[in-house]
Design a protein around this motif. Structure first.
Motif, PDB file in Angstrom:
ATOM      1  N   VAL A 239      15.785   9.877 -10.766  1.00 45.50           N
ATOM      2  CA  VAL A 239      14.544  10.621 -10.593  1.00 45.50           C
ATOM      3  C   VAL A 239      13.606  10.229 -11.727  1.00 45.50           C
ATOM      4  CG1 VAL A 239      13.450  12.884 -10.466  1.00 45.50           C
ATOM      5  CG2 VAL A 239      15.735  12.553  -9.492  1.00 45.50           C
ATOM      6  N   GLY A 240      12.511   9.577 -11.373  1.00 47.72           N
ATOM      7  CA  GLY A 240      11.522   9.189 -12.357  1.00 47.72           C
ATOM      8  C   GLY A 240      10.207   9.887 -12.061  1.00 47.72           C
ATOM      9  N   TYR A 241       9.120   9.215 -12.356  1.00 47.32           N
ATOM     10  CA  TYR A 241       7.802   9.803 -12.124  1.00 47.32           C
ATOM     11  C   TYR A 241       7.044   9.027 -11.054  1.00 47.32           C
ATOM     12  CZ  TYR A 241       8.612  12.912 -16.006  1.00 47.32           C
ATOM     13  OH  TYR A 241       9.145  13.878 -16.816  1.00 47.32           O
ATOM     14  N   LEU A 242       6.108   9.730 -10.431  1.00 43.13           N
ATOM     15  CA  LEU A 242       5.461   9.212  -9.232  1.00 43.13           C
ATOM     16  C   LEU A 242       4.541   8.033  -9.516  1.00 43.13           C
ATOM     17  CD1 LEU A 242       5.248   9.564  -6.198  1.00 43.13           C
ATOM     18  CD2 LEU A 242       3.517  11.333  -6.557  1.00 43.13           C
ATOM     19  N   TYR A 243       4.265   7.732 -10.796  1.00 43.92           N
ATOM     20  CA  TYR A 243       3.457   6.537 -11.030  1.00 43.92           C
ATOM     21  C   TYR A 243       4.192   5.271 -10.598  1.00 43.92           C
ATOM     22  CZ  TYR A 243       6.012   6.261 -15.528  1.00 43.92           C
ATOM     23  OH  TYR A 243       6.981   6.188 -16.503  1.00 43.92           O
ATOM     24  N   LYS A 244       5.513   5.383 -10.337  1.00 47.92           N
ATOM     25  CA  LYS A 244       6.244   4.240  -9.789  1.00 47.92           C
ATOM     26  C   LYS A 244       5.679   3.816  -8.438  1.00 47.92           C
ATOM     27  CE  LYS A 244       9.514   4.128 -13.006  1.00 47.92           C
ATOM     28  NZ  LYS A 244       9.665   2.993 -13.938  1.00 47.92           N
ATOM     29  N   ILE A 245       4.891   4.680  -7.814  1.00 50.10           N
ATOM     30  CA  ILE A 245       4.358   4.396  -6.501  1.00 50.10           C
ATOM     31  C   ILE A 245       3.380   3.226  -6.532  1.00 50.10           C
ATOM     32  CG2 ILE A 245       2.252   5.808  -6.415  1.00 50.10           C
ATOM     33  CD1 ILE A 245       5.054   5.834  -3.768  1.00 50.10           C
ATOM     34  N   ILE A 246       2.995   2.753  -7.725  1.00 48.47           N
ATOM     35  CA  ILE A 246       2.095   1.599  -7.782  1.00 48.47           C
ATOM     36  C   ILE A 246       2.682   0.392  -7.045  1.00 48.47           C
ATOM     37  CG2 ILE A 246       0.954   2.299  -9.915  1.00 48.47           C
ATOM     38  CD1 ILE A 246       2.726   0.178 -11.371  1.00 48.47           C
ATOM     39  N   PHE A 247       4.003   0.309  -6.939  1.00 47.65           N
ATOM     40  CA  PHE A 247       4.607  -0.840  -6.272  1.00 47.65           C
ATOM     41  C   PHE A 247       4.396  -0.801  -4.759  1.00 47.65           C
ATOM     42  CE2 PHE A 247       6.749  -0.497 -10.337  1.00 47.65           C
ATOM     43  CZ  PHE A 247       6.705  -1.818 -10.784  1.00 47.65           C
ATOM     44  N   VAL A 248       3.828   0.293  -4.270  1.00 43.31           N
ATOM     45  CA  VAL A 248       3.501   0.363  -2.845  1.00 43.31           C
ATOM     46  C   VAL A 248       2.377  -0.607  -2.500  1.00 43.31           C
ATOM     47  CG1 VAL A 248       1.673   2.131  -2.854  1.00 43.31           C
ATOM     48  CG2 VAL A 248       3.301   2.043  -0.965  1.00 43.31           C
ATOM     49  N   VAL A 249       1.655  -1.074  -3.502  1.00 42.66           N
ATOM     50  CA  VAL A 249       0.581  -2.043  -3.256  1.00 42.66           C
ATOM     51  C   VAL A 249       1.114  -3.271  -2.521  1.00 42.66           C
ATOM     52  CG1 VAL A 249      -1.044  -3.623  -4.379  1.00 42.66           C
ATOM     53  CG2 VAL A 249      -0.871  -1.243  -5.145  1.00 42.66           C
ATOM     54  N   TRP A 250       2.350  -3.677  -2.843  1.00 44.00           N
ATOM     55  CA  TRP A 250       2.946  -4.818  -2.139  1.00 44.00           C
ATOM     56  C   TRP A 250       3.157  -4.503  -0.655  1.00 44.00           C
ATOM     57  CZ3 TRP A 250       7.263  -5.203  -6.332  1.00 44.00           C
ATOM     58  CH2 TRP A 250       6.777  -5.917  -7.450  1.00 44.00           C
ATOM     59  N   LEU A 251       3.395  -3.240  -0.338  1.00 46.39           N
ATOM     60  CA  LEU A 251       3.727  -2.865   1.034  1.00 46.39           C
ATOM     61  C   LEU A 251       2.505  -2.584   1.892  1.00 46.39           C
ATOM     62  CD1 LEU A 251       6.304  -1.989  -0.767  1.00 46.39           C
ATOM     63  CD2 LEU A 251       6.871  -0.534   1.156  1.00 46.39           C
ATOM     64  N   LEU A 252       1.408  -2.210   1.263  1.00 48.29           N
ATOM     65  CA  LEU A 252       0.264  -1.708   2.027  1.00 48.29           C
ATOM     66  C   LEU A 252      -0.270  -2.691   3.073  1.00 48.29           C
ATOM     67  CD1 LEU A 252      -1.706   0.299  -0.681  1.00 48.29           C
ATOM     68  CD2 LEU A 252      -0.652   1.195   1.397  1.00 48.29           C
ATOM     69  N   PRO A 253      -0.440  -3.987   2.761  1.00 46.28           N
ATOM     70  CA  PRO A 253      -0.953  -4.883   3.812  1.00 46.28           C
ATOM     71  C   PRO A 253      -0.066  -4.898   5.048  1.00 46.28           C
ATOM     72  CG  PRO A 253      -1.125  -5.933   1.669  1.00 46.28           C
ATOM     73  CD  PRO A 253      -0.324  -4.685   1.463  1.00 46.28           C
ATOM     74  N   GLY A 254       1.256  -4.990   4.864  1.00 48.56           N
ATOM     75  CA  GLY A 254       2.163  -4.993   6.006  1.00 48.56           C
ATOM     76  C   GLY A 254       2.176  -3.668   6.735  1.00 48.56           C
ATOM     77  N   LEU A 255       2.121  -2.556   5.990  1.00 51.73           N
ATOM     78  CA  LEU A 255       2.106  -1.242   6.618  1.00 51.73           C
ATOM     79  C   LEU A 255       0.869  -1.053   7.474  1.00 51.73           C
ATOM     80  CD1 LEU A 255       3.415   1.189   3.838  1.00 51.73           C
ATOM     81  CD2 LEU A 255       4.474   0.710   6.059  1.00 51.73           C
ATOM     82  N   LEU A 256      -0.278  -1.533   6.991  1.00 54.49           N
ATOM     83  CA  LEU A 256      -1.519  -1.388   7.749  1.00 54.49           C
ATOM     84  C   LEU A 256      -1.474  -2.212   9.034  1.00 54.49           C
ATOM     85  CD1 LEU A 256      -4.098  -1.452   4.819  1.00 54.49           C
ATOM     86  CD2 LEU A 256      -3.515   0.498   6.264  1.00 54.49           C
ATOM     87  N   VAL A 257      -0.916  -3.408   8.959  1.00 57.26           N
ATOM     88  CA  VAL A 257      -0.779  -4.232  10.162  1.00 57.26           C
ATOM     89  C   VAL A 257       0.157  -3.567  11.153  1.00 57.26           C
ATOM     90  CG1 VAL A 257       0.098  -6.423  11.063  1.00 57.26           C
ATOM     91  CG2 VAL A 257      -1.326  -6.408   9.006  1.00 57.26           C
ATOM     92  N   ALA A 258       1.308  -3.111  10.668  1.00 59.50           N
ATOM     93  CA  ALA A 258       2.284  -2.479  11.550  1.00 59.50           C
ATOM     94  C   ALA A 258       1.737  -1.186  12.148  1.00 59.50           C
ATOM     95  CB  ALA A 258       3.574  -2.204  10.790  1.00 59.50           C
ATOM     96  N   ALA A 259       0.990  -0.410  11.336  1.00 60.34           N
ATOM     97  CA  ALA A 259       0.440   0.852  11.830  1.00 60.34           C
ATOM     98  C   ALA A 259      -0.608   0.639  12.913  1.00 60.34           C
ATOM     99  CB  ALA A 259      -0.175   1.633  10.677  1.00 60.34           C
ATOM    100  N   ALA A 260      -1.252  -0.541  12.891  1.00 58.79           N
ATOM    101  CA  ALA A 260      -2.261  -0.836  13.908  1.00 58.79           C
ATOM    102  C   ALA A 260      -1.652  -1.229  15.249  1.00 58.79           C
ATOM    103  CB  ALA A 260      -3.189  -1.950  13.414  1.00 58.79           C
TER     104      ALA A 260
END
Length: 416
Positions: free
Chosen positions: A301-322
């Motif tokens: 259990v760490g802190y939510l600033y680890k979520i910065i690594f979601v930047v790598w996922l966002l392009p693929g997530l946006l394509v898949a969500a479309a």
């Protein structure tokens, strides 16, 4: 041309947001983001540990120059800062450099093809957890910048460039341990059997070097038994910890759940139709990003600033969500959970800050605790579909590796 204009608009919007926070830091406090006594505190802490070590002190026992008096718990590789002539007086420009390197890497990863993508990217990248990591100039920003080239290097046309990919993973691991999770990207099929042997020879050599260099650091870190608590926590056990019980037991339950989800993805056998629409670059970034985020989520259990690594996922997530209909539903669900996750605790704190008489002190504590519990559930909602997809992609890469055992033609890309 439209994508370039939208990316410039995103840069301008992010500069406006973070410039405003620099001028009015009270806005961060209002959203529950603790502002340290100085900007770029985490960079300062690393330099403080380096200063102490250079003077013969032991920052693992007492980091006397740290503004909060916190002990150094990361590898002694950071002590090289002092050997480079850097000290605590360099914290501001070095912290600004680390923040700048992160945003350069992040913007290089994120295409902005439409206003829809612009909105999703802005609402995530301008959220309170990102404010926190920028305010502190946490070394995770540097780790992100170091690891970002791994994917384009693995997909490069030149073999010698592809063989460089394990280097950033090893360097990041020597700084903060968890970048070892990004080594999952190195499972991406090589172009030939010969290259596979070369890559694994490099990996094994670097692994032995890391094991020799980090043995004492790992033991010290594990002995610290550190678990994040309070606002903006991130981990599978975070939702259960406020209810009491042994924290280690809850963390172990989370680890078991993560292993089960990966196994489920492996057994599922194939990636979904939405994920199949991704480019090799998007798919590999999503694979590496999930390994890092889900790994940290299930391991501790760490802190939510680890979520910065979601930047790598966002392009693929946006394509898949479309992707219309049922195939795009998991990605849309994950995106919805992500946006709610990065904002809910901050908005709860802002509500209390703006209307402190809305409820009494006990009610305010209850609001924060409820927001934290919902945040923990949203984190599960975000991570679960990604972890299952990780298992499915892992199986797909294994199949590709077996099929690509025969040497390919010179100059062929792995993406083919």
């Amino acid at each position: 041309m439209k994508s370039r204009r939208l990316k410039l608009a995103l840069v301008a919007a992010l500069l406006g947001v973070y410039g405003g926070l620099g001028i009015f830091p009270g806005l961060m406090r209002g959203f529950g983001v603790g502002v340290s006594v100085l900007w770029f505190r985490d960079t300062h802490s690393m330099l403080a540990a380096s200063d102490a070590a250079r003077e013969g002190r032991d920052p693992f026992v007492d980091n006397v120059y740290d503004v909060g008096g916190e002990r150094h718990i990361y590898p002694d590789w950071w002590f090289a800062l002092g050997q480079l002539g850097l000290s605590r007086s360099d914290a501001y420009w070095l912290g600004a450099l680390i923040v700048g390197l992160f945003w350069l890497a992040a913007l290089a990863v994120m295409p902005v093809p439409s206003w829809r993508a612009f909105g999703w990217l802005l609402v995530v990248c301008a959220s309170p957890p990102f404010w926190l990591v920028v305010n502190r100039a946490n070394p995770d920003l540097l780790v992100f910048a170091l690891l970002t080239p791994v994917v384009p290097w693995l997909l490069h046309r030149e073999r010698w460039v592809r063989l460089l990919a394990p280097g950033p993973v090893a360097l990041g691991t020597g700084l903060k341990f968890f970048p070892l999770l990004a080594g999952a990207a190195l499972l991406h099929p090589a172009a030939s059997r010969r290259e596979t042997w070369q890559r694994w020879t490099i990996i094994m050599a670097l692994g032995l070097l890391l094991a020799w260099s980090l043995e004492d650091d790992v033991q010290r870190y594990l002995a610290a038994g550190w678990i994040g608590r309070g606002l903006f926590t991130f981990g599978a056990a975070a939702v259960a910890l406020p209810g009491g019980g042994d924290p280690d037991s809850w963390v172990n339950v989370g680890r078991l759940a993560g292993a089960v989800l990966v196994a489920w993805g492996l057994a599922r056998g194939s990636v979904g139709a939405a994920d199949a629409a991704l480019t090799p670059r998007e798919r590999l970034y999503q694979f590496m990003g999930t390994a890092v985020l889900a790994g940290m989520f299930f391991l501790t259990v760490g802190y939510l600033y680890k979520i910065i690594f979601v930047v790598w996922l966002l392009p693929g997530l946006l394509v898949a969500a479309a992707t219309p209909g049922v195939p795009g539903r998991p990605a849309r669900f994950a995106l919805g959970c992500l946006v709610a996750l990065v904002w809910i605790e901050g908005l709860a704190c802002a509500l209390i800050s703006c209307w402190p008489h809305l409820t009494d002190a006990a009610g305010q504590v209850l609001m924060r605790r409820t927001a934290g519990m919902i945040s923990g559930l949203l984190a599960w909602g975000f991570i679960v579909p990604l972890t299952v997809g990780f298992g499915a992609q892992l199986r797909a890469y294994g199949k590709q590796s077996r099929e690509s055992a025969a040497p390919r033609s010179a100059g062929a890309t792995i993406a083919e």
